[in-house]
Write a protein that holds these residues in place. Sequence first.
Motif, PDB file in Angstrom:
ATOM      1  N   ARG A  92     -46.223 -74.666 -80.545  1.00 25.59           N
ATOM      2  CA  ARG A  92     -46.352 -73.949 -81.810  1.00 25.59           C
ATOM      3  C   ARG A  92     -44.968 -73.501 -82.257  1.00 25.59           C
ATOM      4  NH1 ARG A  92     -49.161 -68.101 -83.141  1.00 25.59           N
ATOM      5  NH2 ARG A  92     -47.355 -67.396 -81.954  1.00 25.59           N
ATOM      6  N   VAL A  93     -44.651 -73.803 -83.507  1.00 24.51           N
ATOM      7  CA  VAL A  93     -43.383 -73.391 -84.101  1.00 24.51           C
ATOM      8  C   VAL A  93     -43.696 -72.456 -85.255  1.00 24.51           C
ATOM      9  CG1 VAL A  93     -41.279 -74.175 -85.258  1.00 24.51           C
ATOM     10  CG2 VAL A  93     -42.334 -75.605 -83.509  1.00 24.51           C
ATOM     11  N   LEU A  94     -43.049 -71.292 -85.288  1.00 24.46           N
ATOM     12  CA  LEU A  94     -43.257 -70.343 -86.370  1.00 24.46           C
ATOM     13  C   LEU A  94     -41.968 -70.122 -87.148  1.00 24.46           C
ATOM     14  CD1 LEU A  94     -45.477 -67.445 -84.935  1.00 24.46           C
ATOM     15  CD2 LEU A  94     -46.175 -69.378 -86.366  1.00 24.46           C
ATOM     16  N   ASN A  95     -42.098 -70.054 -88.459  1.00 21.22           N
ATOM     17  CA  ASN A  95     -41.009 -69.618 -89.326  1.00 21.22           C
ATOM     18  C   ASN A  95     -41.201 -68.110 -89.514  1.00 21.22           C
ATOM     19  OD1 ASN A  95     -39.383 -68.857 -91.483  1.00 21.22           O
ATOM     20  ND2 ASN A  95     -39.676 -70.777 -92.589  1.00 21.22           N
ATOM     21  N   ASP A  96     -40.474 -67.326 -88.732  1.00 21.33           N
ATOM     22  CA  ASP A  96     -40.709 -65.892 -88.700  1.00 21.33           C
ATOM     23  C   ASP A  96     -40.546 -65.230 -90.066  1.00 21.33           C
ATOM     24  OD1 ASP A  96     -41.324 -65.841 -85.994  1.00 21.33           O
ATOM     25  OD2 ASP A  96     -39.232 -65.630 -85.397  1.00 21.33           O
ATOM     26  N   MET A  97     -39.618 -65.740 -90.871  1.00 23.13           N
ATOM     27  CA  MET A  97     -39.380 -65.130 -92.181  1.00 23.13           C
ATOM     28  C   MET A  97     -40.627 -65.205 -93.056  1.00 23.13           C
ATOM     29  SD  MET A  97     -35.484 -66.253 -93.135  1.00 23.13           S
ATOM     30  CE  MET A  97     -35.612 -65.382 -94.713  1.00 23.13           C
ATOM     31  N   VAL A  98     -41.408 -66.279 -92.890  1.00 25.83           N
ATOM     32  CA  VAL A  98     -42.652 -66.442 -93.662  1.00 25.83           C
ATOM     33  C   VAL A  98     -43.831 -65.816 -92.920  1.00 25.83           C
ATOM     34  CG1 VAL A  98     -44.189 -68.099 -94.768  1.00 25.83           C
ATOM     35  CG2 VAL A  98     -41.738 -68.563 -94.667  1.00 25.83           C
ATOM     36  N   ALA A  99     -43.909 -66.062 -91.611  1.00 26.34           N
ATOM     37  CA  ALA A  99     -45.047 -65.588 -90.819  1.00 26.34           C
ATOM     38  C   ALA A  99     -45.143 -64.068 -90.792  1.00 26.34           C
ATOM     39  CB  ALA A  99     -44.959 -66.124 -89.395  1.00 26.34           C
ATOM     40  N   ASN A 100     -44.010 -63.391 -90.928  1.00 27.07           N
ATOM     41  CA  ASN A 100     -44.024 -61.928 -90.891  1.00 27.07           C
ATOM     42  C   ASN A 100     -44.780 -61.306 -92.063  1.00 27.07           C
ATOM     43  OD1 ASN A 100     -42.613 -61.813 -88.510  1.00 27.07           O
ATOM     44  ND2 ASN A 100     -40.613 -61.507 -89.462  1.00 27.07           N
ATOM     45  N   HIS A 101     -45.083 -62.119 -93.077  1.00 31.23           N
ATOM     46  CA  HIS A 101     -45.855 -61.625 -94.215  1.00 31.23           C
ATOM     47  C   HIS A 101     -47.365 -61.672 -93.954  1.00 31.23           C
ATOM     48  CE1 HIS A 101     -42.437 -61.212 -96.949  1.00 31.23           C
ATOM     49  NE2 HIS A 101     -41.999 -62.354 -96.479  1.00 31.23           N
ATOM     50  N   LEU A 102     -47.760 -62.206 -92.787  1.00 33.83           N
ATOM     51  CA  LEU A 102     -49.173 -62.346 -92.457  1.00 33.83           C
ATOM     52  C   LEU A 102     -49.537 -61.438 -91.289  1.00 33.83           C
ATOM     53  CD1 LEU A 102     -49.537 -66.237 -92.557  1.00 33.83           C
ATOM     54  CD2 LEU A 102     -50.310 -64.617 -94.285  1.00 33.83           C
ATOM     55  N   GLY A 103     -50.795 -61.045 -91.254  1.00 34.75           N
ATOM     56  CA  GLY A 103     -51.300 -60.300 -90.115  1.00 34.75           C
ATOM     57  C   GLY A 103     -51.722 -61.249 -89.008  1.00 34.75           C
ATOM     58  N   PRO A 104     -51.877 -60.732 -87.795  1.00 35.99           N
ATOM     59  CA  PRO A 104     -52.253 -61.586 -86.666  1.00 35.99           C
ATOM     60  C   PRO A 104     -53.598 -62.285 -86.854  1.00 35.99           C
ATOM     61  CG  PRO A 104     -52.305 -59.241 -86.058  1.00 35.99           C
ATOM     62  CD  PRO A 104     -51.630 -59.339 -87.376  1.00 35.99           C
ATOM     63  N   ASP A 105     -54.542 -61.645 -87.538  1.00 40.94           N
ATOM     64  CA  ASP A 105     -55.849 -62.284 -87.760  1.00 40.94           C
ATOM     65  C   ASP A 105     -55.714 -63.487 -88.685  1.00 40.94           C
ATOM     66  OD1 ASP A 105     -57.017 -60.409 -86.135  1.00 40.94           O
ATOM     67  OD2 ASP A 105     -57.826 -59.195 -87.772  1.00 40.94           O
ATOM     68  N   ASP A 106     -54.903 -63.357 -89.735  1.00 37.77           N
ATOM     69  CA  ASP A 106     -54.685 -64.483 -90.649  1.00 37.77           C
ATOM     70  C   ASP A 106     -54.037 -65.650 -89.914  1.00 37.77           C
ATOM     71  OD1 ASP A 106     -55.765 -63.227 -92.882  1.00 37.77           O
ATOM     72  OD2 ASP A 106     -53.860 -62.275 -93.406  1.00 37.77           O
ATOM     73  N   ILE A 107     -53.030 -65.348 -89.107  1.00 35.49           N
ATOM     74  CA  ILE A 107     -52.342 -66.400 -88.347  1.00 35.49           C
ATOM     75  C   ILE A 107     -53.312 -67.093 -87.403  1.00 35.49           C
ATOM     76  CG2 ILE A 107     -50.606 -66.817 -86.557  1.00 35.49           C
ATOM     77  CD1 ILE A 107     -48.863 -64.685 -87.897  1.00 35.49           C
ATOM     78  N   ALA A 108     -54.137 -66.298 -86.710  1.00 33.19           N
ATOM     79  CA  ALA A 108     -55.077 -66.864 -85.743  1.00 33.19           C
ATOM     80  C   ALA A 108     -56.104 -67.764 -86.422  1.00 33.19           C
ATOM     81  CB  ALA A 108     -55.784 -65.735 -84.985  1.00 33.19           C
ATOM     82  N   GLU A 109     -56.572 -67.383 -87.618  1.00 26.98           N
ATOM     83  CA  GLU A 109     -57.576 -68.175 -88.321  1.00 26.98           C
ATOM     84  C   GLU A 109     -57.011 -69.520 -88.765  1.00 26.98           C
ATOM     85  OE1 GLU A 109     -60.791 -69.764 -90.276  1.00 26.98           O
ATOM     86  OE2 GLU A 109     -60.668 -68.220 -88.729  1.00 26.98           O
ATOM     87  N   VAL A 110     -55.816 -69.497 -89.349  1.00 31.23           N
ATOM     88  CA  VAL A 110     -55.191 -70.752 -89.772  1.00 31.23           C
ATOM     89  C   VAL A 110     -54.922 -71.631 -88.555  1.00 31.23           C
ATOM     90  CG1 VAL A 110     -53.165 -71.784 -90.864  1.00 31.23           C
ATOM     91  CG2 VAL A 110     -54.171 -69.714 -91.837  1.00 31.23           C
ATOM     92  N   GLN A 111     -54.431 -71.034 -87.499  1.00 29.72           N
ATOM     93  CA  GLN A 111     -54.130 -71.821 -86.299  1.00 29.72           C
ATOM     94  C   GLN A 111     -55.394 -72.437 -85.706  1.00 29.72           C
ATOM     95  OE1 GLN A 111     -51.342 -70.120 -83.535  1.00 29.72           O
ATOM     96  NE2 GLN A 111     -52.276 -71.162 -81.785  1.00 29.72           N
ATOM     97  N   ARG A 112     -56.497 -71.686 -85.682  1.00 29.57           N
ATOM     98  CA  ARG A 112     -57.757 -72.221 -85.150  1.00 29.57           C
ATOM     99  C   ARG A 112     -58.192 -73.445 -85.938  1.00 29.57           C
ATOM    100  NH1 ARG A 112     -62.402 -72.813 -86.683  1.00 29.57           N
ATOM    101  NH2 ARG A 112     -62.071 -71.632 -88.604  1.00 29.57           N
ATOM    102  N   ARG A 113     -58.124 -73.346 -87.267  1.00 31.83           N
ATOM    103  CA  ARG A 113     -58.554 -74.451 -88.126  1.00 31.83           C
ATOM    104  C   ARG A 113     -57.670 -75.679 -87.945  1.00 31.83           C
ATOM    105  NH1 ARG A 113     -58.264 -71.819 -92.504  1.00 31.83           N
ATOM    106  NH2 ARG A 113     -56.276 -72.608 -93.269  1.00 31.83           N
ATOM    107  N   GLU A 114     -56.360 -75.448 -87.911  1.00 31.34           N
ATOM    108  CA  GLU A 114     -55.447 -76.586 -87.813  1.00 31.34           C
ATOM    109  C   GLU A 114     -55.455 -77.196 -86.410  1.00 31.34           C
ATOM    110  OE1 GLU A 114     -54.324 -77.992 -90.270  1.00 31.34           O
ATOM    111  OE2 GLU A 114     -54.553 -76.467 -91.810  1.00 31.34           O
ATOM    112  N   GLN A 115     -55.711 -76.366 -85.384  1.00 32.30           N
ATOM    113  CA  GLN A 115     -55.808 -76.903 -84.023  1.00 32.30           C
ATOM    114  C   GLN A 115     -57.000 -77.840 -83.905  1.00 32.30           C
ATOM    115  OE1 GLN A 115     -53.592 -76.175 -81.266  1.00 32.30           O
ATOM    116  NE2 GLN A 115     -54.640 -78.032 -80.590  1.00 32.30           N
TER     117      GLN A 115
END
Length: 210
Positions: free
Chosen positions: A78-101
Amino acid sequence: MTRYRDRAEAGRVLADRLTALIGEPDVVVLGLVRGGVPVARVIAERLGAPLDVLVVRKLGMPMAPEVAFGALGPGGVRVLNDMVANHLGPDDIAEVQRREQAELDRREQLYRADRPPLDLTGRIAVIVDDGLATGASARAAVQVARQLGARRVVVAVPVSSEEAYEMLAAEADEVICAQRPPAFGAVGAYYDDFHEVSDEEVTTTLTATG
Protein backbone atom coordinates in the motif's frame (compact mmCIF):
# COMPACT_ATOMS: atom_id res chain seq x y z
CA MET A 1 1.86 18.49 -27.34
CA THR A 2 1.87 15.27 -29.35
CA ARG A 3 -1.29 13.18 -29.58
CA TYR A 4 -1.06 9.44 -30.14
CA ARG A 5 -3.46 7.72 -32.50
CA ASP A 6 -3.94 4.92 -29.95
CA ARG A 7 -2.06 2.94 -27.32
CA ALA A 8 -0.32 0.82 -29.94
CA GLU A 9 1.26 3.90 -31.51
CA ALA A 10 2.32 5.07 -28.06
CA GLY A 11 3.96 1.67 -27.57
CA ARG A 12 5.91 2.00 -30.80
CA VAL A 13 7.21 5.42 -29.74
CA LEU A 14 8.34 4.03 -26.40
CA ALA A 15 9.86 0.91 -27.94
CA ASP A 16 12.17 3.14 -29.99
CA ARG A 17 13.52 4.50 -26.69
CA LEU A 18 14.07 1.07 -25.16
CA THR A 19 16.18 -0.56 -27.88
CA ALA A 20 19.17 -0.85 -25.52
CA LEU A 21 17.26 -3.68 -23.83
CA ILE A 22 16.95 -5.77 -27.01
CA GLY A 23 18.81 -9.02 -26.45
CA GLU A 24 18.92 -8.66 -22.66
CA PRO A 25 17.93 -12.14 -21.43
CA ASP A 26 16.44 -11.05 -18.10
CA VAL A 27 13.93 -8.44 -19.33
CA VAL A 28 10.22 -8.84 -18.60
CA VAL A 29 7.65 -6.25 -19.73
CA LEU A 30 4.84 -5.63 -17.26
CA GLY A 31 1.68 -3.87 -18.39
CA LEU A 32 -0.19 -2.00 -15.68
CA VAL A 33 -3.77 -3.20 -15.78
CA ARG A 34 -5.63 -2.30 -17.73
CA GLY A 35 -4.60 0.62 -19.93
CA GLY A 36 -0.90 -0.18 -19.89
CA VAL A 37 -1.32 -3.65 -21.39
CA PRO A 38 -1.85 -2.64 -25.08
CA VAL A 39 1.18 -0.32 -24.81
CA ALA A 40 3.27 -3.05 -23.16
CA ARG A 41 2.33 -5.63 -25.81
CA VAL A 42 3.98 -3.59 -28.55
CA ILE A 43 7.09 -3.01 -26.44
CA ALA A 44 7.41 -6.69 -25.52
CA GLU A 45 7.18 -7.69 -29.20
CA ARG A 46 9.84 -5.15 -30.19
CA LEU A 47 12.22 -6.19 -27.40
CA GLY A 48 11.59 -9.91 -27.90
CA ALA A 49 10.76 -10.10 -24.19
CA PRO A 50 7.98 -11.88 -22.29
CA LEU A 51 4.84 -9.93 -21.42
CA ASP A 52 3.06 -10.12 -18.10
CA VAL A 53 0.71 -7.92 -16.09
CA LEU A 54 1.02 -6.12 -12.79
CA VAL A 55 -2.26 -5.38 -11.04
CA VAL A 56 -2.41 -2.24 -8.93
CA ARG A 57 -5.45 -0.26 -7.84
CA LYS A 58 -5.64 3.47 -7.33
CA LEU A 59 -7.19 4.65 -4.07
CA GLY A 60 -9.41 7.55 -5.07
CA MET A 61 -10.92 10.28 -2.90
CA PRO A 62 -14.56 9.37 -2.06
CA MET A 63 -15.99 12.57 -3.56
CA ALA A 64 -13.42 12.80 -6.39
CA PRO A 65 -12.36 9.28 -7.44
CA GLU A 66 -10.02 10.61 -10.12
CA VAL A 67 -7.85 12.16 -7.37
CA ALA A 68 -5.64 9.46 -5.86
CA PHE A 69 -4.63 9.41 -2.24
CA GLY A 70 -2.69 6.18 -2.74
CA ALA A 71 -2.64 2.79 -4.41
CA LEU A 72 -2.64 -0.94 -3.66
CA GLY A 73 -0.62 -3.74 -5.21
CA PRO A 74 -0.41 -7.54 -4.83
CA GLY A 75 1.28 -8.90 -1.74
CA GLY A 76 -0.21 -6.34 0.60
CA VAL A 77 1.65 -3.33 -0.82
CA ARG A 78 0.00 0.00 0.00
CA VAL A 79 1.32 3.41 -1.01
CA LEU A 80 -0.20 6.57 0.46
CA ASN A 81 0.15 10.17 -0.66
CA ASP A 82 0.09 11.67 2.82
CA MET A 83 -0.61 15.20 1.58
CA VAL A 84 -3.92 13.97 0.10
CA ALA A 85 -4.71 11.14 2.53
CA ASN A 86 -4.49 13.48 5.52
CA HIS A 87 -7.74 15.08 4.34
CA LEU A 88 -9.59 11.80 4.98
CA GLY A 89 -10.61 10.04 8.15
CA PRO A 90 -9.51 6.47 8.88
CA ASP A 91 -13.01 5.10 8.16
CA ASP A 92 -13.06 6.68 4.69
CA ILE A 93 -9.60 5.30 3.92
CA ALA A 94 -10.58 1.83 5.14
CA GLU A 95 -13.76 1.77 3.02
CA VAL A 96 -12.00 2.77 -0.19
CA GLN A 97 -9.21 0.31 0.50
CA ARG A 98 -11.68 -2.54 1.15
CA ARG A 99 -13.45 -1.90 -2.16
CA GLU A 100 -10.27 -1.58 -4.20
CA GLN A 101 -8.67 -4.63 -2.54
CA ALA A 102 -11.66 -6.73 -3.60
CA GLU A 103 -11.27 -5.54 -7.20
CA LEU A 104 -7.52 -6.14 -7.12
CA ASP A 105 -8.09 -9.71 -5.91
CA ARG A 106 -10.70 -10.28 -8.64
CA ARG A 107 -8.38 -9.10 -11.38
CA GLU A 108 -5.42 -11.07 -10.06
CA GLN A 109 -7.52 -14.23 -10.12
CA LEU A 110 -8.85 -13.47 -13.61
CA TYR A 111 -5.58 -12.53 -15.30
CA ARG A 112 -3.39 -15.09 -13.56
CA ALA A 113 -5.87 -17.98 -13.99
CA ASP A 114 -3.41 -20.43 -15.54
CA ARG A 115 -0.26 -18.37 -15.12
CA PRO A 116 2.25 -18.92 -12.32
CA PRO A 117 2.68 -16.24 -9.66
CA LEU A 118 4.79 -13.36 -10.88
CA ASP A 119 8.45 -13.96 -9.99
CA LEU A 120 10.87 -11.18 -10.87
CA THR A 121 13.92 -12.54 -9.07
CA GLY A 122 17.02 -11.18 -10.82
CA ARG A 123 14.96 -9.72 -13.68
CA ILE A 124 14.88 -6.30 -15.32
CA ALA A 125 11.25 -5.24 -14.88
CA VAL A 126 9.95 -2.75 -17.45
CA ILE A 127 6.71 -1.35 -16.02
CA VAL A 128 4.49 0.19 -18.70
CA ASP A 129 1.42 2.39 -18.40
CA ASP A 130 -0.49 4.53 -20.91
CA GLY A 131 0.30 7.72 -18.97
CA LEU A 132 0.98 9.13 -15.52
CA ALA A 133 -1.21 11.77 -13.89
CA THR A 134 -0.49 11.38 -10.17
CA GLY A 135 1.88 8.43 -10.52
CA ALA A 136 0.41 6.67 -7.47
CA SER A 137 -0.31 3.40 -9.29
CA ALA A 138 3.10 3.32 -10.95
CA ARG A 139 4.79 4.04 -7.63
CA ALA A 140 3.01 1.04 -6.08
CA ALA A 141 4.04 -1.04 -9.09
CA VAL A 142 7.70 -0.16 -8.60
CA GLN A 143 7.53 -1.21 -4.97
CA VAL A 144 5.76 -4.46 -5.88
CA ALA A 145 8.41 -5.24 -8.50
CA ARG A 146 11.18 -4.74 -5.96
CA GLN A 147 9.40 -6.96 -3.43
CA LEU A 148 9.14 -9.63 -6.12
CA GLY A 149 12.92 -9.59 -6.53
CA ALA A 150 13.57 -7.37 -9.56
CA ARG A 151 17.20 -6.29 -9.75
CA ARG A 152 16.37 -3.28 -11.91
CA VAL A 153 13.07 -1.44 -12.39
CA VAL A 154 12.39 0.73 -15.45
CA VAL A 155 9.16 2.70 -15.84
CA ALA A 156 8.14 3.48 -19.44
CA VAL A 157 5.24 5.81 -20.26
CA PRO A 158 4.17 7.80 -23.34
CA VAL A 159 3.21 10.91 -21.34
CA SER A 160 3.49 12.12 -17.75
CA SER A 161 2.90 15.11 -15.54
CA GLU A 162 6.12 16.67 -14.29
CA GLU A 163 5.16 15.91 -10.70
CA ALA A 164 4.58 12.22 -11.37
CA TYR A 165 7.77 11.97 -13.42
CA GLU A 166 9.89 13.41 -10.64
CA MET A 167 8.28 11.12 -8.06
CA LEU A 168 8.90 8.04 -10.19
CA ALA A 169 12.46 9.11 -11.00
CA ALA A 170 13.16 8.94 -7.27
CA GLU A 171 11.58 5.47 -6.98
CA ALA A 172 12.63 3.60 -10.13
CA ASP A 173 16.10 2.95 -11.51
CA GLU A 174 15.10 4.68 -14.75
CA VAL A 175 12.04 6.43 -16.17
CA ILE A 176 11.54 6.55 -19.93
CA CYS A 177 8.92 9.16 -20.84
CA ALA A 178 8.20 10.39 -24.36
CA GLN A 179 6.72 13.74 -23.29
CA ARG A 180 6.10 15.81 -20.16
CA PRO A 181 3.74 18.67 -21.04
CA PRO A 182 3.93 21.67 -18.66
CA ALA A 183 0.12 21.88 -18.35
CA PHE A 184 -0.73 18.20 -18.10
CA GLY A 185 -4.50 17.82 -17.76
CA ALA A 186 -5.71 14.22 -18.21
CA VAL A 187 -3.98 11.24 -19.84
CA GLY A 188 -6.84 10.77 -22.30
CA ALA A 189 -6.19 14.21 -23.80
CA TYR A 190 -3.06 12.82 -25.47
CA TYR A 191 -4.86 10.07 -27.40
CA ASP A 192 -7.31 10.08 -30.29
CA ASP A 193 -8.50 6.61 -29.25
CA PHE A 194 -8.51 6.23 -25.47
CA HIS A 195 -11.19 3.57 -25.08
CA GLU A 196 -11.55 1.80 -21.75
CA VAL A 197 -9.54 -1.40 -21.96
CA SER A 198 -11.70 -4.38 -20.98
CA ASP A 199 -10.83 -7.50 -19.02
CA GLU A 200 -11.37 -9.47 -22.22
CA GLU A 201 -8.83 -7.35 -24.10
CA VAL A 202 -6.26 -7.98 -21.37
CA THR A 203 -6.82 -11.73 -21.22
CA THR A 204 -6.83 -12.01 -25.03
CA THR A 205 -3.53 -10.15 -25.20
CA LEU A 206 -1.93 -12.39 -22.59
CA THR A 207 -3.18 -15.52 -24.34
CA ALA A 208 -1.92 -14.33 -27.73
CA THR A 209 1.54 -13.56 -26.36
CA GLY A 210 1.83 -16.80 -24.45
